[in-house]
Design a protein around this motif. Structure first.
Motif, short mmCIF file in Angstrom:
data_model
loop_
_atom_site.label_atom_id
_atom_site.label_comp_id
_atom_site.label_asym_id
_atom_site.label_seq_id
_atom_site.Cartn_x
_atom_site.Cartn_y
_atom_site.Cartn_z
N SER A 49 0.82 -1.21 0.00
CA SER A 49 0.00 0.00 0.00
C SER A 49 0.86 1.26 0.00
O SER A 49 0.48 2.27 -0.59
N ALA A 73 -9.59 6.66 -4.08
CA ALA A 73 -8.76 5.47 -3.86
C ALA A 73 -8.30 5.37 -2.41
O ALA A 73 -8.28 4.28 -1.82
N PHE A 77 -9.30 2.44 0.19
CA PHE A 77 -8.24 1.70 0.86
C PHE A 77 -8.39 1.74 2.38
O PHE A 77 -8.17 0.73 3.05
N LEU A 81 -8.61 -1.36 4.82
CA LEU A 81 -7.64 -1.55 5.90
C LEU A 81 -8.34 -1.78 7.24
O LEU A 81 -7.95 -2.65 8.02
N PHE A 132 -3.61 9.70 3.62
CA PHE A 132 -3.30 8.27 3.67
C PHE A 132 -2.64 7.88 5.00
O PHE A 132 -3.05 6.92 5.65
N SER A 136 -4.82 6.01 7.78
CA SER A 136 -4.52 4.61 8.06
C SER A 136 -4.25 4.38 9.54
O SER A 136 -4.64 3.35 10.09
#
Length: 160
Positions: A49, A73, A77, A81, A132, A136
């Motif tokens: 990733s 995207a 994701f 996750l 991101f 995450s």
């Protein structure tokens, strides 16, 4: 007269089978092995990733269509996750499975954001990379907290 196949009291329910629990050593060994396996899985997901996000940020400067696709995207994701982290906890039936996956993923991210003289190793200073990285971490934290296994609640007595 009863035979071994028929119960002595035909109206009574059969006795429940005794619950068999694994030996404590086997249970501990499986916990450690599942933690190690999920740690490696977290490392692999982190590497794939991280470099994938490098490509998303590479196309960030091409215009608003690519920026919208990049944000989409990242959101897709992050949902995946979170689901993977929850799945790791559910599959191992312990919170340690989700923790192992999260530790492996975070370890890779820490290496990828390491600073060298030319800048970061993989991530540049684009908005999508910050979304991101922070997204995450939030998805993993919520996934670990939600994978906590609580003891089952008893069935409430019905009074009529």
């Amino acid at each position: 007269m009863t035979t071994p196949e028929t119960p002595e009291n035909p109206g009574a329910a059969p006795a429940p089978a005794p619950e068999r629990r694994p030996h404590p050593f086997v249970s501990s060994a499986l916990t450690v092995l599942s933690f190690a396996l999920l740690l490696v899985a977290g490392l692999a997901v982190g590497v794939l990733s991280g470099f994938g996000m490098g490509w998303v940020s590479h196309f960030w400067d091409l215009g608003p269509v690519q920026q919208g696709a990049g944000v989409t995207a990242v959101v897709v994701f992050l949902v995946a996750l979170y689901a993977l982290c929850r799945l790791a906890g559910w599959g191992s039936r312990r919170m340690s499975g989700a923790v192992g996956f999260a530790i492996g993923y975070v370890a890779v991210m820490m290496v990828m954001i390491g600073y060298v003289t030319g800048g970061n190793i993989v991530f540049t200073t684009k908005l999508v990379n910050y979304v991101f990285l922070f997204g995450s971490m939030i998805a993993l934290a919520v996934g670990v907290m939600r994978s906590m296994v609580l003891p089952p609640r008893g069935v409430p007595a019905v009074t009529g």
